[in-house]
Motif scaffolding. Structure first.
Motif, mmCIF file in Angstrom:
data_model
loop_
_atom_site.group_PDB
_atom_site.id
_atom_site.type_symbol
_atom_site.label_atom_id
_atom_site.label_comp_id
_atom_site.label_asym_id
_atom_site.label_seq_id
_atom_site.Cartn_x
_atom_site.Cartn_y
_atom_site.Cartn_z
ATOM 1 N N LEU A 67 0.858 -1.175 0.000
ATOM 2 C CA LEU A 67 0.000 0.000 0.000
ATOM 3 C C LEU A 67 0.897 1.228 0.000
ATOM 4 O O LEU A 67 1.767 1.367 0.866
ATOM 5 C CB LEU A 67 -0.894 0.007 1.236
ATOM 6 C CG LEU A 67 -1.840 1.211 1.397
ATOM 7 C CD1 LEU A 67 -2.974 1.138 0.377
ATOM 8 C CD2 LEU A 67 -2.402 1.268 2.809
ATOM 9 N N ILE A 68 0.701 2.124 -0.976
ATOM 10 C CA ILE A 68 1.525 3.331 -1.087
ATOM 11 C C ILE A 68 0.632 4.551 -0.933
ATOM 12 O O ILE A 68 -0.318 4.748 -1.704
ATOM 13 C CB ILE A 68 2.250 3.387 -2.444
ATOM 14 C CG1 ILE A 68 3.147 2.160 -2.623
ATOM 15 C CG2 ILE A 68 3.077 4.667 -2.549
ATOM 16 C CD1 ILE A 68 3.856 2.111 -3.976
ATOM 17 N N ILE A 69 0.917 5.366 0.072
ATOM 18 C CA ILE A 69 0.159 6.595 0.302
ATOM 19 C C ILE A 69 0.841 7.718 -0.467
ATOM 20 O O ILE A 69 2.003 8.054 -0.207
ATOM 21 C CB ILE A 69 0.091 6.950 1.798
ATOM 22 C CG1 ILE A 69 -0.454 5.761 2.602
ATOM 23 C CG2 ILE A 69 -0.768 8.193 2.008
ATOM 24 C CD1 ILE A 69 -1.857 5.348 2.249
ATOM 25 N N ALA A 70 0.104 8.313 -1.424
ATOM 26 C CA ALA A 70 0.681 9.350 -2.281
ATOM 27 C C ALA A 70 -0.198 10.597 -2.302
ATOM 28 O O ALA A 70 -0.201 11.343 -3.282
ATOM 29 C CB ALA A 70 0.863 8.804 -3.691
ATOM 30 N N THR A 71 -0.929 10.829 -1.221
ATOM 31 C CA THR A 71 -1.755 12.030 -1.109
ATOM 32 C C THR A 71 -0.966 13.127 -0.409
ATOM 33 O O THR A 71 0.117 12.891 0.140
ATOM 34 C CB THR A 71 -3.013 11.740 -0.283
ATOM 35 O OG1 THR A 71 -2.606 11.317 1.040
ATOM 36 C CG2 THR A 71 -3.851 10.648 -0.921
ATOM 37 N N LYS A 72 -1.514 14.349 -0.400
ATOM 38 C CA LYS A 72 -0.968 15.401 0.445
ATOM 39 C C LYS A 72 -1.226 15.025 1.908
ATOM 40 O O LYS A 72 -2.111 14.226 2.223
ATOM 41 C CB LYS A 72 -1.632 16.743 0.119
ATOM 42 C CG LYS A 72 -1.253 17.300 -1.241
ATOM 43 C CD LYS A 72 0.158 17.847 -1.239
ATOM 44 C CE LYS A 72 0.463 18.596 -2.526
ATOM 45 N NZ LYS A 72 1.818 19.199 -2.510
ATOM 46 N N THR A 73 -0.450 15.620 2.821
ATOM 47 C CA THR A 73 -0.555 15.206 4.223
ATOM 48 C C THR A 73 -1.863 15.600 4.920
ATOM 49 O O THR A 73 -2.308 14.867 5.807
ATOM 50 C CB THR A 73 0.625 15.748 5.050
ATOM 51 O OG1 THR A 73 0.649 17.172 4.966
ATOM 52 C CG2 THR A 73 1.939 15.183 4.557
ATOM 53 N N PRO A 74 -2.526 16.744 4.591
ATOM 54 C CA PRO A 74 -3.785 17.038 5.291
ATOM 55 C C PRO A 74 -4.797 15.913 5.105
ATOM 56 O O PRO A 74 -5.028 15.433 4.002
ATOM 57 C CB PRO A 74 -4.259 18.338 4.610
ATOM 58 C CG PRO A 74 -3.000 19.011 4.167
ATOM 59 C CD PRO A 74 -2.108 17.878 3.729
#
Length: 324
Positions: free
Chosen positions: A73-80
């Protein structure tokens, strides 16, 4: 759906670049996206140009509950909104999770969600820009550093890194990923703080003597937090020459920051921090998960970081009062 080898959360520039390359190489990928971007990718596929030319369909999910399991699983969103995003994905069964977001809070959130033993650290020296057309301009492909948080070189992590690297996005497995993440973070805080307050292109605020002094002092404050947490810092992959900034006199530190400014002026004169792009574009700023995170950790340890606290208040005010 069946178990994808990779599930990528976020269809912005980096998420799209990773997904497109992995699909092209024959890997099974599920891309979690929202709203207009999800519809755009479903209708047009992923379209990459620049360093790579790719046009490929990809499986798009809009409801996190549709994803039950994945290899990586790769999280590639902005941090908010990261905590809410991970809460919606807590049920997913997986081998490893990693985040290519800015800052270091991401590793802590992933560890809380999936356990430290299933969390990989990651540091992306890779970049692109999502264009209004829906295409992604792939502009930088230096390295995606990945590693187990305990410094081991597991076969699972090795397989994930090899798949990404073989797909065309350069990636390397590193045993010192935590040190690398923090070494970048220590310098990055000053870049972000001065970028948002001056609204200048990167080389200009780095070259200014007063801004350079503030960046050096911020780096020294953050280095004290890293030391208190037992994290070793190095110049390797740091955004600034940390040895000169942290160990020398203030005059030497200012000179080191200004030299970095001269390098940006020569090699990337139009470079703007992504935080400044977010500010000018009316998007939420990644300050509470970065500057705010560092302040919260310092308070837990009884450390005082007064300059960082001042910049956090100032940038928070800028975020609240600007036109969106």
């Amino acid at each position: 759906m069946s178990r994808p080898e990779f599930a990528i959360v976020g269809a912005g520039a980096l998420g799209s670049i990773l997904a497109a390359h992995l699909v092209r190489s024959g890997r099974s990928v599920a891309l979690l996206a929202r709203g207009q971007r999800a519809q755009q990718v479903r209708e047009q596929g992923l379209r990459i140009k620049g360093l790579s030319e790719i046009a490929t369909p990809v499986e798009v999910l809009t409801d996190p509950s549709q994803l039950l399991e994945a290899g990586a699983l790769i999280i590639a969103t902005k941090t908010p909104g990261s905590e809410q995003t991970l809460a919606s994905l807590r049920h997913v069964r997986l081998d490893r999770a990693l985040s290519i977001q800015n800052g270091v809070m991401k590793d802590e959130l992933l560890s809380q969600t999936y356990g430290r033993e299933r969390t990989l650290g990651a540091l992306a020296d890779t970049s692109g820009e999502l264009l209004a057309s829906g295409e992604v301009l792939f502009t930088r492909n230096v390295n995606l550093f990945v590693g187990e948080l305990d410094g081991s070189m597991s076969e699972t992590a090795r397989g994930i890194v090899k798949a990404i690297d073989d797909a065309g996005v350069r990636s390397t497995l590193m045993p010192d990923i935590v040190s690398r993440e923090w070494s970048k973070f220590v310098g990055w805080i000053g870049f972000v703080s001065l970028s948002l307050t001056t609204r200048a292109v990167t080389w200009k605020f780095l070259s200014d003597p007063d801004a350079a002094l503030l960046i050096a002092r911020l780096a020294r404050e953050l280095a004290s937090l890293a030391t208190a947490l037992g994290v070793m810092l190095s110049d390797d992959r740091a955004i600034l020459p940390l040895k000169s900034v942290l160990d020398g006199t203030e005059e030497q530190a200012i000179a080191a920051v200004q030299k970095a400014g001269a390098d940006y002026q020569a090699k990337a004169p139009e470079h703007r921090m992504s935080s400044l792009q977010d500010l000018l574009g009316g998007r939420p700023l990644e300050i509470h998960e970065t500057l705010g995170y560092a302040l919260r950790k310092s308070k837990e340890l009884g450390l005082s970081l007064p300059l960082l606290a001042s910049f956090y208040s100032l940038v928070s005010a800028i975020d609240r009062t600007r036109e969106r």
